[in-house]
Design a protein around this motif. Structure first.
Motif, mmCIF file in Angstrom:
data_model
loop_
_atom_site.group_PDB
_atom_site.id
_atom_site.type_symbol
_atom_site.label_atom_id
_atom_site.label_comp_id
_atom_site.label_asym_id
_atom_site.label_seq_id
_atom_site.Cartn_x
_atom_site.Cartn_y
_atom_site.Cartn_z
ATOM 1 N N VAL A 1 0.515 -1.307 -0.025
ATOM 2 C CA VAL A 1 0.265 0.112 -0.553
ATOM 3 C C VAL A 1 0.710 1.581 -0.191
ATOM 4 N N VAL A 2 0.117 2.596 -1.068
ATOM 5 C CA VAL A 2 1.334 3.690 -0.950
ATOM 6 C C VAL A 2 0.060 4.501 -0.529
ATOM 7 N N ALA A 3 1.057 5.753 -0.104
ATOM 8 C CA ALA A 3 -0.714 7.053 0.682
ATOM 9 C C ALA A 3 -0.303 8.043 -0.098
ATOM 10 N N VAL A 4 -0.783 9.187 -1.307
ATOM 11 C CA VAL A 4 0.019 9.839 -1.574
ATOM 12 C C VAL A 4 -0.793 10.779 -0.715
ATOM 13 N N GLU A 5 -1.135 12.362 -1.075
ATOM 14 C CA GLU A 5 -1.518 13.467 -0.367
ATOM 15 C C GLU A 5 -1.946 14.766 -1.042
ATOM 16 N N VAL A 6 -3.199 14.498 -1.264
ATOM 17 C CA VAL A 6 -3.985 15.569 -2.017
ATOM 18 C C VAL A 6 -3.977 16.717 -2.272
#
Length: 145
Positions: free
Chosen positions: A48-53
């Motif tokens: 799983v990877v996270a990105v910031e909007v």
């Protein structure tokens, strides 16, 4: 009763993804070198990877500063099961976006739809890849480490 408190697993924040803002592909950090966020309850941290909007084209669903978690099932291409869903994508020019993905006017082209009615949609865009957003975490809930 005292015991060892184990560290909670974390997920790497790969960078930012544009919601109206033009953001270069979001792999801004060397693997594992960037900021981390505690893994949300109920979500496996494997793959799983996270990105910031960044931007407001996906308001009121996704706001600037929110975190989006996704898993890429394939490194290239747009799987059929992402069509019609909110996705993290990379376009052919290397820009990262969060948009609803719809089929374009011919094979290999896609329409990227903004949820904010005052924002522009993008039509007949070539995508390098697309992955469905698995989880959205409002900025105030994210515990960055």
């Amino acid at each position: 009763m005292q015991g060892n408190v184990s560290a909670k697993p974390t997920i790497a924040i790969a960078g930012k993804v544009g919601a109206g803002a033009h953001v270069p592909v979001f792999d801004a950090y060397e693997k594992g070198d960037g900021p981390q966020v505690e893994c949300p309850p109920g979500l496996s941290y494997n793959g799983v990877v996270a990105v910031e909007v960044e931007g407001d084209s996906m308001e009121p669903v996704f706001s600037a500063g929110d975190l989006l978690f996704y898993t890429r099932d394939t490194h290239d291409g747009v799987p059929d099961d992402v069509i019609g869903h909110r996705c993290v994508v990379e376009d052919a020019s290397g820009m990262g976006w969060v948009k609803q993905v719809k089929l374009g006017s011919e094979p290999g082209l896609f329409n990227l739809i903004s949820l904010n009615p005052s924002a522009d949609n993008m039509h007949d865009v070539k995508l390098n890849w697309a992955a469905r957003v698995r989880l959205h975490w409002p900025a105030e809930l994210a515990r960055k480490t």
